[in-house]
Design a protein around this motif. Structure first.
Motif, PDB file in Angstrom:
ATOM      1  N   MET A 110      -3.719  -5.503   0.306  1.00  0.00           N
ATOM      2  CA  MET A 110      -2.649  -4.768   1.029  1.00  0.00           C
ATOM      3  C   MET A 110      -2.994  -3.894   2.556  1.00  0.00           C
ATOM      4  SD  MET A 110      -1.979  -2.649  -3.154  1.00  0.00           S
ATOM      5  CE  MET A 110      -0.925  -2.363  -2.843  1.00  0.00           C
ATOM      6  N   LEU A 111      -4.188  -3.332   2.761  1.00  0.00           N
ATOM      7  CA  LEU A 111      -4.478  -2.820   3.814  1.00  0.00           C
ATOM      8  C   LEU A 111      -4.807  -4.311   5.136  1.00  0.00           C
ATOM      9  CD1 LEU A 111      -7.227  -0.351   3.628  1.00  0.00           C
ATOM     10  CD2 LEU A 111      -4.759   0.437   4.162  1.00  0.00           C
ATOM     11  N   GLU A 112      -4.526  -4.704   4.656  1.00  0.00           N
ATOM     12  CA  GLU A 112      -4.027  -6.091   6.118  1.00  0.00           C
ATOM     13  C   GLU A 112      -2.274  -6.129   6.203  1.00  0.00           C
ATOM     14  OE1 GLU A 112      -6.140 -10.322   7.044  1.00  0.00           O
ATOM     15  OE2 GLU A 112      -5.973 -10.533   5.188  1.00  0.00           O
ATOM     16  N   ALA A 113      -1.794  -6.645   5.125  1.00  0.00           N
ATOM     17  CA  ALA A 113      -0.581  -6.627   4.696  1.00  0.00           C
ATOM     18  C   ALA A 113       0.006  -5.515   5.639  1.00  0.00           C
ATOM     19  CB  ALA A 113       0.089  -7.094   3.441  1.00  0.00           C
ATOM     20  N   LEU A 114      -0.051  -3.827   5.614  1.00  0.00           N
ATOM     21  CA  LEU A 114       0.079  -3.041   5.867  1.00  0.00           C
ATOM     22  C   LEU A 114       0.247  -2.804   7.991  1.00  0.00           C
ATOM     23  CD1 LEU A 114      -0.968  -0.451   3.743  1.00  0.00           C
ATOM     24  CD2 LEU A 114       1.929  -1.276   4.034  1.00  0.00           C
ATOM     25  N   GLU A 115      -1.218  -3.268   7.849  1.00  0.00           N
ATOM     26  CA  GLU A 115      -1.518  -3.238   9.534  1.00  0.00           C
ATOM     27  C   GLU A 115      -0.272  -4.435  10.010  1.00  0.00           C
ATOM     28  OE1 GLU A 115      -5.352  -4.248  13.049  1.00  0.00           O
ATOM     29  OE2 GLU A 115      -5.182  -4.070  10.327  1.00  0.00           O
ATOM     30  N   GLN A 116      -0.702  -6.076   9.654  1.00  0.00           N
ATOM     31  CA  GLN A 116      -0.372  -7.001  10.312  1.00  0.00           C
ATOM     32  C   GLN A 116       1.539  -6.721  10.653  1.00  0.00           C
ATOM     33  OE1 GLN A 116       0.051 -10.729   7.604  1.00  0.00           O
ATOM     34  NE2 GLN A 116       0.873 -11.787   8.928  1.00  0.00           N
ATOM     35  N   VAL A 140       8.263  -7.379   0.494  1.00  0.00           N
ATOM     36  CA  VAL A 140       9.323  -6.190   1.043  1.00  0.00           C
ATOM     37  C   VAL A 140       8.891  -5.510   2.565  1.00  0.00           C
ATOM     38  CG1 VAL A 140       9.535  -3.226   0.680  1.00  0.00           C
ATOM     39  CG2 VAL A 140       9.721  -5.161  -0.983  1.00  0.00           C
ATOM     40  N   LEU A 141       7.223  -6.057   2.304  1.00  0.00           N
ATOM     41  CA  LEU A 141       6.942  -5.400   4.132  1.00  0.00           C
ATOM     42  C   LEU A 141       7.437  -6.388   4.908  1.00  0.00           C
ATOM     43  CD1 LEU A 141       3.133  -4.475   3.798  1.00  0.00           C
ATOM     44  CD2 LEU A 141       5.229  -3.178   3.606  1.00  0.00           C
ATOM     45  N   GLU A 142       8.238  -7.811   4.869  1.00  0.00           N
ATOM     46  CA  GLU A 142       8.894  -8.382   5.238  1.00  0.00           C
ATOM     47  C   GLU A 142       9.719  -8.056   6.102  1.00  0.00           C
ATOM     48  OE1 GLU A 142       8.334 -12.147   4.131  1.00  0.00           O
ATOM     49  OE2 GLU A 142       5.818 -12.243   4.278  1.00  0.00           O
TER      50      GLU A 142
END
Length: 309
Positions: free
Chosen positions: A80-86, A268-270
């Motif tokens: 999850m941290l990796e996705a938030l950063e990406q 959702v982040l996308e």
């Protein structure tokens, strides 16, 4: 305590968030693992809610449930941290004190990545079940201190499982908190007239991955992505009509951190990243301060229409 069933009464403040958008979006990630009640940790009972309802007898250590929770901190958090950063999405991590005390490096990693540390209680439990003000005050202070020690960031916000006690908001003010999120009653922050200086930044349980653990909730990851897309569409349309709004999206390391549900997070982040300046992606403390700067306490205090003891 008065119940306010009116709120803004259909007359919202003329508020634009700092980037000019009318819609703010808060992504919250719950860090609770290690703070849930477990007999193996000396608690009187073990948490029953997990991938399935626990079938271990009351009072007996439930190692399976312990492991279900541990997945979140051993594996889920890094995904999850990796996705938030990406996707360059700032989040608020709602941190339980005992979880932080047991794994301070995880809390540090979240804050080092630019995310907010907010208090989520010493244990993952409702504050409504505290038997005394002093006991709640001690645990609230204990939680804040654990977070400050681990991250160097003293929490400014609070949200507990379930509901606050009659004492919670007064204690938050006494201990220097700026906002509470134990509210599910609005699409916009508001001032609490009974506790001047404390802002209410509402949270949401519908746009929340906990619904994967509830009957009649989400089953496939795409269901949550679609649900959030629908919420965004409605709120963006209202924002375009000049109505300020806040959307809250909640996640848990042990839930959306699982591979089969991770698309509920990443998808959702996308969506959020693609919206660009149409929304204001912010940490909850930033949302609280931006609201306070734009809307003075006397402007919109709400009117209690119905009271109960």
């Amino acid at each position: 305590m008065a119940r306010d069933l009116i709120g803004y009464g259909g007359q919202w403040p003329d508020l634009r968030w700092p980037n000019g958008a009318r819609l703010a979006v808060s992504v919250a990630v719950n860090l609770e693992e290690g703070a849930e009640q477990q007999v193996g940790d000396g608690d009187p009972q073990s948490e029953r809610m997990g991938e399935v309802l626990s079938v271990v007898p009351a009072g007996v250590r439930d190692m399976g449930q312990e492991q279900i929770f541990a997945y979140g901190t051993r594996a889920g958090i890094w995904r999850m941290l990796e996705a938030l950063e990406q996707h360059r999405v700032p989040a608020t991590f709602l941190m339980c004190g005992r979880a932080v005390q047991r794994a301070p490096a995880l809390a540090r990693a979240a804050v080092a990545a630019g995310h907010e540390a907010a208090a989520h209680g010493w244990l993952w439990r409702p504050h409504a079940d505290y038997a005394s003000r002093d006991a709640e005050a001690a645990d609230l202070a204990r939680c804040a201190e654990a977070i400050a020690q681990a991250t160097g960031q003293r929490p400014r916000g609070f949200f507990c499982r379930g509901a606050e006690s009659a004492w919670t908001r007064g204690l938050l003010l006494e201990q220097g908190f700026r906002y509470t999120s134990n509210a599910f009653d609005d699409d916009l922050p508001y001032h609490d007239p009974a506790h001047p200086g404390l802002l209410v930044v509402p949270y949401a349980l519908d746009s929340n991955d906990m619904k994967f653990f509830h009957p009649n909730g989400f089953v496939r990851a795409g269901e949550m992505v679609d649900y959030v897309a629908d919420a965004l569409a409605v709120l963006l349309a209202e924002a375009e009509r000049g109505r300020p709004r806040l959307l809250n999206i909640g996640y848990h390391l042990r839930i959306a951190g699982r591979p089969g549900r991770f698309r509920a997070f990443e998808g959702v982040l996308e969506q959020l990243a693609a919206l660009g300046g149409r929304i204001w992606l912010a940490r909850r403390a930033e949302i609280a301060e931006a609201f306070a700067a734009a809307v003075p306490p006397a402007a919109f205090t709400g009117t209690a229409s119905t009271t109960r003891p």
